[in-house]
Design a protein around this motif. Structure first.
Motif, PDB file in Angstrom:
ATOM      1  N   GLN A   1     -12.234  24.781 -16.849  1.00 19.78           N
ATOM      2  CA  GLN A   1     -11.916  25.270 -15.507  1.00 19.78           C
ATOM      3  C   GLN A   1     -10.584  26.008 -15.423  1.00 19.78           C
ATOM      4  OE1 GLN A   1     -14.196  24.894 -13.058  1.00 19.78           O
ATOM      5  NE2 GLN A   1     -15.474  23.950 -14.640  1.00 19.78           N
ATOM      6  N   ALA A   2      -9.658  25.733 -16.311  1.00 20.76           N
ATOM      7  CA  ALA A   2      -8.309  26.283 -16.193  1.00 20.76           C
ATOM      8  C   ALA A   2      -8.280  27.760 -16.563  1.00 20.76           C
ATOM      9  CB  ALA A   2      -7.350  25.509 -17.091  1.00 20.76           C
ATOM     10  N   ALA A   3      -7.390  28.513 -15.906  1.00 17.91           N
ATOM     11  CA  ALA A   3      -7.102  29.892 -16.304  1.00 17.91           C
ATOM     12  C   ALA A   3      -6.008  29.853 -17.370  1.00 17.91           C
ATOM     13  CB  ALA A   3      -6.652  30.710 -15.102  1.00 17.91           C
ATOM     14  N   MET A   4      -6.196  30.663 -18.417  1.00 14.95           N
ATOM     15  CA  MET A   4      -5.235  30.710 -19.526  1.00 14.95           C
ATOM     16  C   MET A   4      -4.686  32.123 -19.671  1.00 14.95           C
ATOM     17  SD  MET A   4      -4.632  27.915 -21.497  1.00 14.95           S
ATOM     18  CE  MET A   4      -4.336  28.609 -23.123  1.00 14.95           C
ATOM     19  N   ARG A   5      -3.398  32.208 -20.012  1.00 14.96           N
ATOM     20  CA  ARG A   5      -2.784  33.491 -20.336  1.00 14.96           C
ATOM     21  C   ARG A   5      -2.176  33.406 -21.736  1.00 14.96           C
ATOM     22  NH1 ARG A   5       1.523  34.018 -16.009  1.00 14.96           N
ATOM     23  NH2 ARG A   5       1.173  31.761 -15.876  1.00 14.96           N
ATOM     24  N   PHE A   6      -2.379  34.475 -22.515  1.00 15.32           N
ATOM     25  CA  PHE A   6      -1.808  34.585 -23.853  1.00 15.32           C
ATOM     26  C   PHE A   6      -0.979  35.856 -23.937  1.00 15.32           C
ATOM     27  CE2 PHE A   6      -5.540  31.957 -24.542  1.00 15.32           C
ATOM     28  CZ  PHE A   6      -5.106  31.008 -25.455  1.00 15.32           C
ATOM     29  N   ASP A   7       0.064  35.813 -24.771  1.00 15.25           N
ATOM     30  CA  ASP A   7       0.878  37.012 -24.995  1.00 15.25           C
ATOM     31  C   ASP A   7       1.510  36.924 -26.377  1.00 15.25           C
ATOM     32  OD1 ASP A   7       2.101  39.455 -24.458  1.00 15.25           O
ATOM     33  OD2 ASP A   7       2.496  38.873 -22.376  1.00 15.25           O
ATOM     34  N   ASP A   8       1.929  38.117 -26.870  1.00 13.82           N
ATOM     35  CA  ASP A   8       2.602  38.241 -28.165  1.00 13.82           C
ATOM     36  C   ASP A   8       1.912  37.403 -29.250  1.00 13.82           C
ATOM     37  OD1 ASP A   8       4.324  40.015 -27.110  1.00 13.82           O
ATOM     38  OD2 ASP A   8       6.111  38.753 -27.221  1.00 13.82           O
ATOM     39  N   ALA A   9       0.602  37.599 -29.370  1.00 14.08           N
ATOM     40  CA  ALA A   9      -0.167  36.891 -30.395  1.00 14.08           C
ATOM     41  C   ALA A   9      -0.020  37.618 -31.725  1.00 14.08           C
ATOM     42  CB  ALA A   9      -1.631  36.817 -29.993  1.00 14.08           C
ATOM     43  N   GLN A  10       0.044  36.847 -32.799  1.00 13.17           N
ATOM     44  CA  GLN A  10       0.110  37.479 -34.112  1.00 13.17           C
ATOM     45  C   GLN A  10      -0.487  36.569 -35.171  1.00 13.17           C
ATOM     46  OE1 GLN A  10       4.331  38.130 -35.104  1.00 13.17           O
ATOM     47  NE2 GLN A  10       4.186  36.464 -36.576  1.00 13.17           N
ATOM     48  N   LEU A  11      -0.859  37.203 -36.281  1.00 13.83           N
ATOM     49  CA  LEU A  11      -1.343  36.502 -37.466  1.00 13.83           C
ATOM     50  C   LEU A  11      -0.552  37.024 -38.650  1.00 13.83           C
ATOM     51  CD1 LEU A  11      -3.669  34.379 -37.849  1.00 13.83           C
ATOM     52  CD2 LEU A  11      -4.971  36.230 -38.897  1.00 13.83           C
ATOM     53  N   ALA A  12       0.046  36.121 -39.404  1.00 13.72           N
ATOM     54  CA  ALA A  12       0.852  36.501 -40.563  1.00 13.72           C
ATOM     55  C   ALA A  12       0.298  35.820 -41.800  1.00 13.72           C
ATOM     56  CB  ALA A  12       2.308  36.112 -40.350  1.00 13.72           C
TER      57      ALA A  12
ATOM     58  N   LEU B   1       3.445  36.836 -19.167  1.00 15.23           N
ATOM     59  CA  LEU B   1       4.342  35.914 -19.861  1.00 15.23           C
ATOM     60  C   LEU B   1       5.473  36.673 -20.520  1.00 15.23           C
ATOM     61  CD1 LEU B   1       1.644  33.594 -21.503  1.00 15.23           C
ATOM     62  CD2 LEU B   1       2.862  33.270 -19.350  1.00 15.23           C
ATOM     63  N   ARG B   2       5.165  37.869 -21.026  1.00 18.24           N
ATOM     64  CA  ARG B   2       6.166  38.768 -21.594  1.00 18.24           C
ATOM     65  C   ARG B   2       5.716  40.198 -21.321  1.00 18.24           C
ATOM     66  NH1 ARG B   2       7.662  36.028 -27.504  1.00 18.24           N
ATOM     67  NH2 ARG B   2       8.647  34.135 -26.650  1.00 18.24           N
ATOM     68  N   GLY B   3       6.647  41.081 -21.083  1.00 11.53           N
ATOM     69  CA  GLY B   3       6.302  42.465 -20.807  1.00 11.53           C
ATOM     70  C   GLY B   3       5.617  42.613 -19.467  1.00 11.53           C
TER      71      GLY B   3
ATOM     72  N   ASN C   1       1.406  25.589 -16.106  1.00 14.22           N
ATOM     73  CA  ASN C   1       2.362  26.623 -15.670  1.00 14.22           C
ATOM     74  C   ASN C   1       3.714  26.512 -16.370  1.00 14.22           C
ATOM     75  OD1 ASN C   1       0.492  27.732 -13.696  1.00 14.22           O
ATOM     76  ND2 ASN C   1       0.920  25.884 -12.471  1.00 14.22           N
ATOM     77  N   ALA C   2       3.684  26.099 -17.614  1.00 15.17           N
ATOM     78  CA  ALA C   2       4.903  26.009 -18.420  1.00 15.17           C
ATOM     79  C   ALA C   2       4.647  26.757 -19.728  1.00 15.17           C
ATOM     80  CB  ALA C   2       5.261  24.548 -18.696  1.00 15.17           C
ATOM     81  N   PRO C   3       4.902  28.079 -19.761  1.00 13.60           N
ATOM     82  CA  PRO C   3       4.626  28.882 -20.959  1.00 13.60           C
ATOM     83  C   PRO C   3       5.339  28.325 -22.184  1.00 13.60           C
ATOM     84  CG  PRO C   3       5.166  30.287 -19.090  1.00 13.60           C
ATOM     85  CD  PRO C   3       5.468  28.892 -18.666  1.00 13.60           C
ATOM     86  N   GLN C   4       4.657  28.400 -23.320  1.00 12.38           N
ATOM     87  CA  GLN C   4       5.218  27.857 -24.552  1.00 12.38           C
ATOM     88  C   GLN C   4       4.712  28.679 -25.730  1.00 12.38           C
ATOM     89  OE1 GLN C   4       4.566  23.653 -24.859  1.00 12.38           O
ATOM     90  NE2 GLN C   4       5.538  23.466 -26.869  1.00 12.38           N
ATOM     91  N   GLU C   5       5.596  28.923 -26.690  1.00 11.43           N
ATOM     92  CA  GLU C   5       5.178  29.601 -27.916  1.00 11.43           C
ATOM     93  C   GLU C   5       4.764  28.549 -28.934  1.00 11.43           C
ATOM     94  OE1 GLU C   5       6.503  33.302 -30.735  1.00 11.43           O
ATOM     95  OE2 GLU C   5       8.102  32.020 -29.930  1.00 11.43           O
TER      96      GLU C   5
ATOM     97  N   ARG D   1     -11.389  28.265 -37.869  1.00 10.41           N
ATOM     98  CA  ARG D   1     -10.638  27.255 -37.137  1.00 10.41           C
ATOM     99  C   ARG D   1     -10.479  27.730 -35.697  1.00 10.41           C
ATOM    100  NH1 ARG D   1     -11.832  24.892 -41.008  1.00 10.41           N
ATOM    101  NH2 ARG D   1     -10.548  23.536 -42.338  1.00 10.41           N
ATOM    102  N   THR D   2     -10.787  26.850 -34.761  1.00 11.81           N
ATOM    103  CA  THR D   2     -10.619  27.148 -33.336  1.00 11.81           C
ATOM    104  C   THR D   2      -9.529  26.228 -32.801  1.00 11.81           C
ATOM    105  OG1 THR D   2     -12.412  25.619 -32.790  1.00 11.81           O
ATOM    106  CG2 THR D   2     -12.983  27.937 -33.025  1.00 11.81           C
ATOM    107  N   VAL D   3      -8.388  26.813 -32.479  1.00  9.45           N
ATOM    108  CA  VAL D   3      -7.199  26.046 -32.117  1.00  9.45           C
ATOM    109  C   VAL D   3      -7.092  25.989 -30.600  1.00  9.45           C
ATOM    110  CG1 VAL D   3      -4.731  25.799 -32.473  1.00  9.45           C
ATOM    111  CG2 VAL D   3      -6.153  26.869 -34.241  1.00  9.45           C
ATOM    112  N   GLN D   4      -6.959  24.766 -30.077  1.00  8.46           N
ATOM    113  CA  GLN D   4      -6.983  24.527 -28.636  1.00  8.46           C
ATOM    114  C   GLN D   4      -5.568  24.231 -28.146  1.00  8.46           C
ATOM    115  OE1 GLN D   4     -11.070  22.427 -27.754  1.00  8.46           O
ATOM    116  NE2 GLN D   4     -10.206  21.500 -29.577  1.00  8.46           N
ATOM    117  N   PHE D   5      -4.907  25.271 -27.622  1.00  5.52           N
ATOM    118  CA  PHE D   5      -3.509  25.144 -27.207  1.00  5.52           C
ATOM    119  C   PHE D   5      -3.338  24.171 -26.045  1.00  5.52           C
ATOM    120  CE2 PHE D   5      -1.369  29.300 -28.854  1.00  5.52           C
ATOM    121  CZ  PHE D   5      -1.708  28.934 -30.147  1.00  5.52           C
ATOM    122  N   GLN D   6      -4.387  23.946 -25.263  1.00 10.12           N
ATOM    123  CA  GLN D   6      -4.241  23.041 -24.119  1.00 10.12           C
ATOM    124  C   GLN D   6      -4.027  21.589 -24.527  1.00 10.12           C
ATOM    125  OE1 GLN D   6      -7.704  25.006 -22.428  1.00 10.12           O
ATOM    126  NE2 GLN D   6      -6.801  24.753 -20.401  1.00 10.12           N
ATOM    127  N   ARG D   7      -4.184  21.289 -25.801  1.00 14.16           N
ATOM    128  CA  ARG D   7      -3.792  19.959 -26.287  1.00 14.16           C
ATOM    129  C   ARG D   7      -2.300  19.723 -26.062  1.00 14.16           C
ATOM    130  NH1 ARG D   7      -7.548  17.519 -29.532  1.00 14.16           N
ATOM    131  NH2 ARG D   7      -9.075  18.790 -30.666  1.00 14.16           N
TER     132      ARG D   7
END
Length: 599
Positions: free
Chosen positions: A584-595, A480-482, A556-560, A545-551
């Protein structure tokens, strides 16, 4: 000129018919959104099993049914009985008995009209929908007939309008009308018409009618045996002379009591006869792992919670509950039986461990009781109509409550903002009364924290670009990046755990953020991949907290995306971040951070 209550009944009936047939057209759908979908398919399955496939024991047609119509995501309508090896239906047979005439009509016309005569094609769906709307119209007519002699025209008219426009009865009559609650509402209305008539003039026909209604209701939902409280306690006061008078009445009319009991038992016997036929056992607990917590009922959650609180979703019913005070003065014969019934019914409803009842608009398991609550609701309207200042205040509250109910109904089926059974306080307040909310707001369903201020002392606590995964199987491509993203799929269901030293007082909030992409949509809660944040004291989790980004994500549309969590006041010594894969879906994550930051 027609009476106000008749005009109210006509308006309510036409409103229900319009909503049932115009916006959604559920009779022509081939998935769980169809009329015969979810629980309804379980109530109904007896009929195609018996009359079309002649296979009530092994249900060998079920795989074809699931492929062709998918009334549920997987087969949930029956389970295999250990002792016999045969299938046993999860739901009791009461609704199948009530659907039967309409099923037979649909079966007779399906093939001549060019549709498969398989029990699930559009003629069958339309027949069950039409039957359900008919029961709604009949139920409201019976409520009107029962209330009008006791409370008058305008209280009856306002009660009908309040039930239809101001409560979730609208949803479970016009849209989910094939479920049990709409049909049971009508039977409660009939019971409340027959019961006073029986005590005025006891006859065999009225006794048999009461027994048959209670028997059919219990065959539909076993807990509806509580309906017996209404005819048994009608007109009874908690005094010694009143009890002795009632016992004398039953000694005089013991034959009628026996007749009512026999016909009710005969109808109810359909269920054990079915169980014995398919399994060899007279009694089968078909709900398996589900049950009641009698000493710890979920009363607060069931009545007031943001997730599915009965009075939060139908606040107009507060007036009906307050109306018991007026009912005692206006109709004493009805007061004690209805008050005792509603109290016990509510307790039993929320003693059920699955108190969400599969995720519903408000509490669907309470809907049938609205035919009972119509009495104190009408008494409240009678009281209000004689007091103008109170009436004006009530009118404003009633208009807002009706708008609230119509908005909820729209968002549950067309607007898409209401996520039944998953609502949280933060998400509720974010969407309330709105029609256009950013899709990212759905992450509030997981965090239940909504930060809308300006962050102060913002600092990054942890950041991960996953470039270190290069050359490993977990390196997702294309990145997704790099050059590398974190890949989560069935073969790689969990990331490494990232520990971040932290303690109370360093920050009041944390912000999680990541770029993410999914290969396919996932709608089922618990099967979505999770971005998990845990505040820990040693090995003990203080807050998670378990956050479900697929909501939010489209395939195939990357989103921050970002989310907020409030730091707990309780002691913690580190924060853990981990990514967990489900579904069933494959997930990709990038540039994760906690502030971390302060308000």
């Amino acid at each position: 000129m027609k009476s106000p209550s008749w005009l109210a009944w006509l308006f309510c009936s036409l409103f229900i018919v319009t909503i049932a047939f115009v916006p959604l057209q559920r009779w022509n759908v081939r998935d769980s959104g169809a009329v015969i979908g979810w629980d309804v398919s379980g109530y109904y399955l007896y009929l195609p099993a018996i009359f079309i496939h002649h296979d009530i024991k092994d249900l060998q047609f079920k795989d074809q049914m699931m492929r062709d119509y998918a009334p549920t995501p997987d087969f949930q309508q029956a389970f295999r009985h250990r002792g016999s090896g045969h299938y046993v239906m999860k739901y009791s047979a009461g609704m199948a008995v009530q659907y039967l005439p309409f099923f037979l009509i649909a079966h007779a016309v399906a093939a001549p009209l060019g549709y498969p005569a398989d029990g699930f094609s559009p003629p069958y769906q339309l027949a069950i929908l039409g039957a359900s709307v008919l029961m709604s119209v009949l139920g409201l007519a019976l409520v009107r007939r029962a209330l009008r002699p006791h409370f008058g025209e305008w209280p009856t008219a306002l009660t009908l309008l309040g039930i239809v426009l101001g409560t979730n009865y609208l949803d479970y009559s016009a849209i989910g009308g094939a479920m049990t609650h709409n049909w049971l509402f009508t039977w409660y209305a009939a019971l409340l018409l027959l019961t006073p008539a029986f005590y005025q003039r006891p006859t065999r026909g009225r006794a048999l009618g009461i027994g048959a209604i209670v028997g059919l209701m219990a065959l539909t939902r076993p807990t509806e045996l509580l309906a017996l409280l209404i005819p048994l306690l009608w007109g009874l006061r908690p005094t010694g002379p009143a009890v002795r008078e009632r016992l004398a009445f039953w000694r005089k009319h013991g034959g009628l009591l026996l007749a009512a009991g026999l016909i009710g038992a005969a109808i109810l016997s359909i269920q054990p006869l079915y169980w014995h036929y398919v399994s060899g056992d007279w009694i089968v607990y078909s709900y398996q792992q589900q049950g009641f917590s009698w000493l710890r009922p979920h009363l607060w959650d069931g009545i007031f919670s943001f997730k599915s609180g009965w009075l939060l979703y139908s606040p107009l019913l507060v007036v009906a509950l307050l109306g018991f005070t007026a009912l005692r003065r206006q109709q004493l014969a009805a007061f004690w039986p209805l008050l005792i019934f509603i109290t016990v019914f509510t307790y039993v409803t929320f003693a059920w461990d699955e108190w969400l009842y599969g995720g519903s608009l408000g509490q669907r398991a309470m809907v049938q009781s609205y035919a009972v609550l119509a009495w104190p609701f009408a008494a409240a309207h009678h009281w209000l109509l004689a007091r103008r200042p109170w009436l004006l205040a009530y009118a404003g509250f009633a208009v807002l409550s009706c708008y609230h109910n119509l908005w909820l109904t729209y968002q549950a089926h067309l607007g898409g903002l209401l996520v039944a059974g998953q609502m949280t306080r933060a998400y509720w307040w974010r969407i309330l009364g709105r029609y256009d909310v950013p899709l990212e707001a759905r992450l509030l369903l997981d965090t239940n924290y909504d930060f809308t201020g300006t962050p102060r002392n913002y600092r990054v606590l942890w950041k991960q670009d996953f470039e270190s995964l290069a050359g490993q199987a977990e390196c997702g491509q294309p990145a997704l990046r790099g050059n590398c993203s974190l890949l989560l799929d069935a073969a790689h269901p969990r990331s490494a755990e990232f520990d971040i030293p932290a303690r109370p007082g360093q920050f009041k909030w944390v912000q999680g953020r990541a770029v993410a992409s999914t290969s396919q949509p996932e709608w089922i809660e618990g099967k979505m991949t999770q971005f998990a944040v845990r505040f820990c004291q040693g090995s003990r989790v203080v807050r998670e907290r378990t956050v479900q980004f697929q909501r939010v994500l489209q395939p195939n549309a990357p989103q921050e995306l970002q989310f907020y969590i409030k730091a707990p006041r309780e002691d913690f010594d580190h924060v853990t971040v981990v990514f967990l894969h489900y579904g069933q879906a494959a997930m990709r994550f990038d540039d994760a951070q906690l502030a971390g930051f302060d308000e």
